[in-house]
Design a protein around this motif. Structure first.
Motif, PDB file in Angstrom:
ATOM      1  N   GLN A 158       0.850  -1.185   0.000  1.00  0.00           N
ATOM      2  CA  GLN A 158       0.000   0.000   0.000  1.00  0.00           C
ATOM      3  C   GLN A 158       0.888   1.239   0.000  1.00  0.00           C
ATOM      4  OE1 GLN A 158      -3.192  -0.185  -0.247  1.00  0.00           O
ATOM      5  NE2 GLN A 158      -3.852   1.936   0.092  1.00  0.00           N
ATOM      6  N   VAL A 159       0.637   2.138  -0.945  1.00  0.00           N
ATOM      7  CA  VAL A 159       1.400   3.374  -1.050  1.00  0.00           C
ATOM      8  C   VAL A 159       0.568   4.515  -0.494  1.00  0.00           C
ATOM      9  CG1 VAL A 159       2.449   5.023  -2.644  1.00  0.00           C
ATOM     10  CG2 VAL A 159       2.678   2.569  -3.070  1.00  0.00           C
ATOM     11  N   GLN A 160       1.195   5.324   0.322  1.00  0.00           N
ATOM     12  CA  GLN A 160       0.530   6.514   0.865  1.00  0.00           C
ATOM     13  C   GLN A 160       1.299   7.753   0.472  1.00  0.00           C
ATOM     14  OE1 GLN A 160       0.019   5.866   5.149  1.00  0.00           O
ATOM     15  NE2 GLN A 160      -2.169   5.687   4.772  1.00  0.00           N
ATOM     16  N   ALA A 190       6.101  10.129   0.273  1.00  0.00           N
ATOM     17  CA  ALA A 190       5.568   8.828  -0.119  1.00  0.00           C
ATOM     18  C   ALA A 190       6.083   7.747   0.809  1.00  0.00           C
ATOM     19  CB  ALA A 190       5.966   8.510  -1.554  1.00  0.00           C
ATOM     20  N   SER A 191       5.213   6.828   1.151  1.00  0.00           N
ATOM     21  CA  SER A 191       5.622   5.687   1.970  1.00  0.00           C
ATOM     22  C   SER A 191       4.912   4.442   1.464  1.00  0.00           C
ATOM     23  CB  SER A 191       5.281   5.934   3.438  1.00  0.00           C
ATOM     24  OG  SER A 191       3.877   6.091   3.605  1.00  0.00           O
ATOM     25  N   GLY A 192       5.540   3.301   1.734  1.00  0.00           N
ATOM     26  CA  GLY A 192       4.938   2.051   1.309  1.00  0.00           C
ATOM     27  C   GLY A 192       5.991   0.989   1.136  1.00  0.00           C
ATOM     28  N   SER A 193       5.574  -0.236   1.219  1.00  0.00           N
ATOM     29  CA  SER A 193       6.513  -1.338   1.078  1.00  0.00           C
ATOM     30  C   SER A 193       6.842  -1.564  -0.387  1.00  0.00           C
ATOM     31  CB  SER A 193       5.921  -2.613   1.695  1.00  0.00           C
ATOM     32  OG  SER A 193       4.714  -2.946   1.053  1.00  0.00           O
ATOM     33  N   SER A 194       8.073  -1.945  -0.620  1.00  0.00           N
ATOM     34  CA  SER A 194       8.531  -2.260  -1.983  1.00  0.00           C
ATOM     35  C   SER A 194       8.227  -1.130  -2.946  1.00  0.00           C
ATOM     36  CB  SER A 194       7.871  -3.545  -2.491  1.00  0.00           C
ATOM     37  OG  SER A 194       8.141  -4.619  -1.624  1.00  0.00           O
ATOM     38  N   LEU A 195       8.455   0.084  -2.471  1.00  0.00           N
ATOM     39  CA  LEU A 195       8.149   1.246  -3.288  1.00  0.00           C
ATOM     40  C   LEU A 195       9.194   1.423  -4.376  1.00  0.00           C
ATOM     41  CD1 LEU A 195       6.108   3.535  -3.424  1.00  0.00           C
ATOM     42  CD2 LEU A 195       7.598   4.881  -1.968  1.00  0.00           C
ATOM     43  N   CYS A 254      -0.618  15.454  -5.255  1.00  0.00           N
ATOM     44  CA  CYS A 254       0.654  14.773  -5.459  1.00  0.00           C
ATOM     45  C   CYS A 254       0.395  13.478  -6.221  1.00  0.00           C
ATOM     46  CB  CYS A 254       1.292  14.477  -4.105  1.00  0.00           C
ATOM     47  SG  CYS A 254       2.877  13.605  -4.199  1.00  0.00           S
ATOM     48  N   HIS A 255       1.269  13.192  -7.161  1.00  0.00           N
ATOM     49  CA  HIS A 255       1.134  11.975  -7.972  1.00  0.00           C
ATOM     50  C   HIS A 255       2.439  11.190  -7.954  1.00  0.00           C
ATOM     51  CE1 HIS A 255       1.675   9.934 -11.979  1.00  0.00           C
ATOM     52  NE2 HIS A 255       0.528   9.386 -11.571  1.00  0.00           N
ATOM     53  N   LEU A 256       2.286   9.892  -7.927  1.00  0.00           N
ATOM     54  CA  LEU A 256       3.445   9.000  -7.970  1.00  0.00           C
ATOM     55  C   LEU A 256       3.149   7.875  -8.954  1.00  0.00           C
ATOM     56  CD1 LEU A 256       5.338   7.507  -4.930  1.00  0.00           C
ATOM     57  CD2 LEU A 256       4.539   6.022  -6.751  1.00  0.00           C
ATOM     58  N   ARG A 257       4.090   7.627  -9.827  1.00  0.00           N
ATOM     59  CA  ARG A 257       3.988   6.467 -10.714  1.00  0.00           C
ATOM     60  C   ARG A 257       5.041   5.457 -10.301  1.00  0.00           C
ATOM     61  NH1 ARG A 257       5.066   7.703 -16.614  1.00  0.00           N
ATOM     62  NH2 ARG A 257       3.159   8.911 -16.337  1.00  0.00           N
ATOM     63  N   SER A 258       4.584   4.238 -10.103  1.00  0.00           N
ATOM     64  CA  SER A 258       5.485   3.148  -9.742  1.00  0.00           C
ATOM     65  C   SER A 258       5.559   2.205 -10.923  1.00  0.00           C
ATOM     66  CB  SER A 258       4.970   2.429  -8.500  1.00  0.00           C
ATOM     67  OG  SER A 258       5.808   1.353  -8.150  1.00  0.00           O
ATOM     68  N   GLY A 259       6.758   1.978 -11.431  1.00  0.00           N
ATOM     69  CA  GLY A 259       6.886   1.163 -12.623  1.00  0.00           C
ATOM     70  C   GLY A 259       6.244   1.861 -13.797  1.00  0.00           C
ATOM     71  N   THR A 260       5.547   1.091 -14.617  1.00  0.00           N
ATOM     72  CA  THR A 260       4.923   1.651 -15.809  1.00  0.00           C
ATOM     73  C   THR A 260       3.424   1.896 -15.636  1.00  0.00           C
ATOM     74  OG1 THR A 260       6.517   0.438 -17.175  1.00  0.00           O
ATOM     75  CG2 THR A 260       4.579   1.311 -18.284  1.00  0.00           C
ATOM     76  N   PHE A 261       2.781   1.086 -14.802  1.00  0.00           N
ATOM     77  CA  PHE A 261       1.316   1.084 -14.804  1.00  0.00           C
ATOM     78  C   PHE A 261       0.650   1.558 -13.517  1.00  0.00           C
ATOM     79  CE2 PHE A 261       1.322  -0.875 -18.791  1.00  0.00           C
ATOM     80  CZ  PHE A 261       2.242  -1.906 -18.810  1.00  0.00           C
ATOM     81  N   PHE A 262       1.380   1.657 -12.456  1.00  0.00           N
ATOM     82  CA  PHE A 262       0.737   1.924 -11.170  1.00  0.00           C
ATOM     83  C   PHE A 262       0.828   3.407 -10.828  1.00  0.00           C
ATOM     84  CE2 PHE A 262      -0.141  -2.379 -10.210  1.00  0.00           C
ATOM     85  CZ  PHE A 262       0.892  -3.113 -10.757  1.00  0.00           C
ATOM     86  N   ASN A 263      -0.335   4.003 -10.613  1.00  0.00           N
ATOM     87  CA  ASN A 263      -0.428   5.425 -10.301  1.00  0.00           C
ATOM     88  C   ASN A 263      -1.101   5.624  -8.954  1.00  0.00           C
ATOM     89  OD1 ASN A 263       0.433   6.925 -12.917  1.00  0.00           O
ATOM     90  ND2 ASN A 263      -0.948   5.316 -13.623  1.00  0.00           N
ATOM     91  N   TYR A 264      -0.544   6.518  -8.168  1.00  0.00           N
ATOM     92  CA  TYR A 264      -1.067   6.800  -6.842  1.00  0.00           C
ATOM     93  C   TYR A 264      -1.245   8.307  -6.684  1.00  0.00           C
ATOM     94  CZ  TYR A 264       0.571   2.046  -6.065  1.00  0.00           C
ATOM     95  OH  TYR A 264       0.787   0.692  -6.166  1.00  0.00           O
ATOM     96  N   TRP A 265      -2.261   8.663  -5.873  1.00  0.00           N
ATOM     97  CA  TRP A 265      -2.590  10.076  -5.691  1.00  0.00           C
ATOM     98  C   TRP A 265      -2.695  10.424  -4.213  1.00  0.00           C
ATOM     99  CZ3 TRP A 265      -2.825  13.163  -9.932  1.00  0.00           C
ATOM    100  CH2 TRP A 265      -2.955  12.533 -11.173  1.00  0.00           C
ATOM    101  N   GLY A 266      -2.294  11.629  -3.891  1.00  0.00           N
ATOM    102  CA  GLY A 266      -2.515  12.145  -2.561  1.00  0.00           C
ATOM    103  C   GLY A 266      -3.948  12.615  -2.414  1.00  0.00           C
ATOM    104  N   LYS A 324      14.580  10.153   0.404  1.00  0.00           N
ATOM    105  CA  LYS A 324      13.473  10.302   1.352  1.00  0.00           C
ATOM    106  C   LYS A 324      12.107  10.080   0.710  1.00  0.00           C
ATOM    107  CE  LYS A 324      15.949  13.618   4.277  1.00  0.00           C
ATOM    108  NZ  LYS A 324      15.931  14.979   4.871  1.00  0.00           N
ATOM    109  N   ASN A 325      12.096   9.834  -0.591  1.00  0.00           N
ATOM    110  CA  ASN A 325      10.832   9.654  -1.318  1.00  0.00           C
ATOM    111  C   ASN A 325       9.901  10.855  -1.150  1.00  0.00           C
ATOM    112  OD1 ASN A 325      11.609   7.136  -2.289  1.00  0.00           O
ATOM    113  ND2 ASN A 325      10.652   6.039  -0.572  1.00  0.00           N
ATOM    114  N   THR A 326      10.463  12.030  -1.308  1.00  0.00           N
ATOM    115  CA  THR A 326       9.666  13.244  -1.211  1.00  0.00           C
ATOM    116  C   THR A 326       9.784  14.067  -2.489  1.00  0.00           C
ATOM    117  OG1 THR A 326      11.474  14.469  -0.192  1.00  0.00           O
ATOM    118  CG2 THR A 326       9.922  13.368   1.293  1.00  0.00           C
ATOM    119  N   VAL A 327       8.750  14.830  -2.752  1.00  0.00           N
ATOM    120  CA  VAL A 327       8.760  15.757  -3.873  1.00  0.00           C
ATOM    121  C   VAL A 327       8.176  17.078  -3.383  1.00  0.00           C
ATOM    122  CG1 VAL A 327       6.496  15.032  -4.747  1.00  0.00           C
ATOM    123  CG2 VAL A 327       8.136  16.098  -6.303  1.00  0.00           C
ATOM    124  N   SER A 328       8.771  18.174  -3.842  1.00  0.00           N
ATOM    125  CA  SER A 328       8.319  19.492  -3.430  1.00  0.00           C
ATOM    126  C   SER A 328       8.055  20.359  -4.652  1.00  0.00           C
ATOM    127  CB  SER A 328       9.370  20.164  -2.537  1.00  0.00           C
ATOM    128  OG  SER A 328       9.562  19.420  -1.352  1.00  0.00           O
TER     129      SER A 328
END
Length: 116
Positions: free
Chosen positions: A1-3, A24-29, A95-107, A75-79
């Motif tokens: 889970q990514v936060q 950003a936090s999460g396992s295997s990020l 805030c947006h984070l893309r992990s790999g090619t297909f996984f997108n996460y939003w704040g 630190k997995n941070t973006v400003s």
């Protein structure tokens, strides 16, 4: 889970500055791109700025020269440093984070309001 946890929004007068931060936090990020989008009332969400692992950046034309995105990979941070703010910069910033090619996460979003 990514936060993604955002901070730094608020109310500012035109010409002022604000700094947004996202952690950003999460396992295997495995982060490929981090960035910021915004959504004004009645409008679609749009890209503001993004930065990849190599430090390459993209900016919306409307913010070039005024906004600067930066990232701390350790630190997995973006400003997002926002200067010379205009009323049209008002909106909810995500805030947006893309992990790999297909996984997108939003704040959850942070409100930025610029008064004229």
């Amino acid at each position: 889970q990514v936060q993604l946890v955002e901070s730094g929004g608020g109310l500012v007068q035109a010409g002022g500055s604000l700094r947004l931060s996202c952690a950003a936090s999460g396992s295997s990020l495995s982060i490929s791109v981090m960035g910021w989008y915004r959504q004004a009332p009645g409008k679609q969400r749009e890209l503001v700025a993004r930065i990849n692992n190599g430090g390459s950046t993209d900016y919306a034309d409307s913010v070039k020269g005024r906004f600067t995105i930066s990232r701390d990979n350790a630190k997995n941070t973006v400003s997002l440093q926002m200067n010379s703010l205009k009323p049209e910069d008002t909106g909810v910033y995500y805030c947006h984070l893309r992990s790999g090619t297909f996984f997108n996460y939003w704040g959850q979003g942070t409100q930025v309001t610029v008064s004229s």
